[in-house]
Design a protein around this motif. Structure first.
Motif, PDB file in Angstrom:
ATOM      1  N   GLU A 190      -0.086   6.994   2.172  1.00  0.00           N
ATOM      2  CA  GLU A 190      -1.323   7.531   2.727  1.00  0.00           C
ATOM      3  C   GLU A 190      -2.159   6.439   3.385  1.00  0.00           C
ATOM      4  OE1 GLU A 190      -0.191   8.113  -0.324  1.00  0.00           O
ATOM      5  OE2 GLU A 190       0.437  10.208  -0.056  1.00  0.00           O
ATOM      6  N   THR A 191      -2.258   5.295   2.729  1.00  0.00           N
ATOM      7  CA  THR A 191      -3.024   4.180   3.289  1.00  0.00           C
ATOM      8  C   THR A 191      -2.389   3.666   4.567  1.00  0.00           C
ATOM      9  OG1 THR A 191      -3.758   3.524   1.076  1.00  0.00           O
ATOM     10  CG2 THR A 191      -3.929   1.877   2.829  1.00  0.00           C
ATOM     11  N   SER A 212       2.038   8.480  14.983  1.00  0.00           N
ATOM     12  CA  SER A 212       0.657   8.001  15.058  1.00  0.00           C
ATOM     13  C   SER A 212       0.460   6.916  16.101  1.00  0.00           C
ATOM     14  CB  SER A 212       0.220   7.462  13.688  1.00  0.00           C
ATOM     15  OG  SER A 212       0.360   8.431  12.676  1.00  0.00           O
ATOM     16  N   ILE A 247       5.897   8.214  10.382  1.00  0.00           N
ATOM     17  CA  ILE A 247       4.445   8.018  10.438  1.00  0.00           C
ATOM     18  C   ILE A 247       4.083   7.110  11.598  1.00  0.00           C
ATOM     19  CG2 ILE A 247       2.506   6.909   9.258  1.00  0.00           C
ATOM     20  CD1 ILE A 247       3.696   7.935   6.623  1.00  0.00           C
ATOM     21  N   SER A 255      -0.507   5.377   6.626  1.00  0.00           N
ATOM     22  CA  SER A 255      -0.712   6.397   7.655  1.00  0.00           C
ATOM     23  C   SER A 255      -2.096   6.285   8.271  1.00  0.00           C
ATOM     24  CB  SER A 255      -0.512   7.792   7.055  1.00  0.00           C
ATOM     25  OG  SER A 255      -0.754   8.792   8.018  1.00  0.00           O
ATOM     26  N   ASP A 256      -3.104   6.088   7.434  1.00  0.00           N
ATOM     27  CA  ASP A 256      -4.476   5.956   7.936  1.00  0.00           C
ATOM     28  C   ASP A 256      -4.614   4.726   8.835  1.00  0.00           C
ATOM     29  OD1 ASP A 256      -5.185   8.193   6.529  1.00  0.00           O
ATOM     30  OD2 ASP A 256      -6.025   7.095   4.820  1.00  0.00           O
ATOM     31  N   SER A 257      -3.985   3.625   8.435  1.00  0.00           N
ATOM     32  CA  SER A 257      -4.099   2.387   9.210  1.00  0.00           C
ATOM     33  C   SER A 257      -3.405   2.509  10.552  1.00  0.00           C
ATOM     34  CB  SER A 257      -3.495   1.216   8.420  1.00  0.00           C
ATOM     35  OG  SER A 257      -4.203   1.007   7.217  1.00  0.00           O
ATOM     36  N   GLU A 284       0.835  -1.205   0.000  1.00  0.00           N
ATOM     37  CA  GLU A 284       0.000   0.000   0.000  1.00  0.00           C
ATOM     38  C   GLU A 284       0.869   1.254   0.000  1.00  0.00           C
ATOM     39  OE1 GLU A 284      -3.061  -0.062  -0.430  1.00  0.00           O
ATOM     40  OE2 GLU A 284      -3.686  -2.093   0.087  1.00  0.00           O
ATOM     41  N   SER A 309      -2.869   5.202  12.235  1.00  0.00           N
ATOM     42  CA  SER A 309      -3.620   6.149  13.068  1.00  0.00           C
ATOM     43  C   SER A 309      -4.882   5.517  13.646  1.00  0.00           C
ATOM     44  CB  SER A 309      -4.002   7.381  12.242  1.00  0.00           C
ATOM     45  OG  SER A 309      -2.869   8.031  11.732  1.00  0.00           O
ATOM     46  N   GLU A 310      -5.445   4.563  12.921  1.00  0.00           N
ATOM     47  CA  GLU A 310      -6.716   3.965  13.326  1.00  0.00           C
ATOM     48  C   GLU A 310      -6.560   2.964  14.456  1.00  0.00           C
ATOM     49  OE1 GLU A 310     -10.434   1.486  11.255  1.00  0.00           O
ATOM     50  OE2 GLU A 310      -8.689   2.117  10.085  1.00  0.00           O
TER      51      GLU A 310
END
Length: 274
Positions: free
Chosen positions: A172-173, A209, A205, A175-177, A169, A179-180
């Motif tokens: 950006e993907t 995060s 990252i 980073s989102d994961s 991935e 953070s979640e």
């Protein structure tokens, strides 16, 4: 796809034909120590599986594995020991100009499919009686080694860890994961095709995060040149740990998590986050 007899052998002394049941019995009796092949039986089985990976029959590999399982070989041995060596065998054939890259790619894709099919028998359901360490495995976008990531993910699950994996991935993907979810350990598997700047971005990252106690480790084939590259990666990326020793990464993670539980208000010393 070539048939069995159309595939060039990468070794002049390729293992001869012997009943699978006899090979499995020998492997179970005198099997490789810590994954290092020490028996003719092991090489013979690896050769059979590598050849099946390249057969025109898409189910040839699964047929071979079915025979191995019926002969008493465990899903764990197949997934964690045989599959990595079969992948290396395919790579060796390519390096020796005995196999095209397209065939290697197809063979590895079939090995990935095999790992997914072995999942329930390999690592099974894990007990939920007590909290488990949460681990994130990242194989960066552009990495050509997702097969190794699948093997490592399955092994960690078998050991009882709560594992999530992100393979291929973009930043950006990832980073989102990160953070979640909250992780105790973030493992970044690098092949050497990634730049140190990209690895440093991934480390940043993960650190920004994640909770402060989270350990960030980098490993993979990028470390094949040993100590000098390890020091350079650590200094350039800011990772807490650079190693291919999984047990070392788990020990560091457990130590850090335990310190966090026992001393939640205690500040870290001069060694930083770890």
């Amino acid at each position: 796809m070539p048939d069995h007899d159309q595939i060039k052998r990468s070794r002049s002394d390729a293992p001869g034909v012997e009943p699978v049941s006899a090979l499995v019995a020998q492997l179970n009796r005198n099997g490789p120590k810590e994954g290092v092949p020490g028996e003719v039986a092991f090489d013979a089985i690896v050769y059979r599986l590598a050849t099946a990976c390249l057969a025109s029959d898409q189910d040839a590999l699964f047929d071979e594995v079915g025979i191995l399982r019926a002969s008493g070989l465990s899903a764990r041995t197949i997934a964690e020991t045989l599959v990595p060596h079969v992948a290396h065998e395919l790579g060796d054939r390519w390096c020796d100009d005995n196999l095209g890259f397209a065939h290697v790619t197809i063979g590895c894709a079939r090995l990935q499919r095999l790992l997914r099919s072995l999942g329930p028998d390999w690592y099974g359901a894990q007990p939920e009686e007590e909290p488990r360490l949460r681990i994130l495995l990242i194989v960066p976008d552009g990495g050509n080694h997702t097969l190794g990531g699948l093997v490592l993910t399955g092994k960690l699950r078998r050991l009882g860890y709560d594992v999530r994996s992100i393979m291929g991935e973009n930043i950006e993907t990832i980073s989102d994961s990160v953070s979640e979810w909250s992780f105790d350990l973030v493992l970044i598997s690098a092949s050497g095709s990634e730049s140190l700047d990209k690895l440093a971005e991934l480390v940043t990252i993960a650190k920004t995060s994640s909770p402060e106690r989270t350990c960030i480790a980098i490993g993979g084939t990028i470390l094949r040149d040993g100590g000098a590259i390890e020091h350079r990666i650590k200094s350039r990326t800011g990772a807490d740990l650079v190693t291919n020793d999984l047990s070392e990464a788990l020990r560091r993670c457990k130590k850090t998590s335990l310190q966090s539980v026992n001393s939640p208000k205690e500040t870290l010393g001069s060694e930083g986050r770890v």
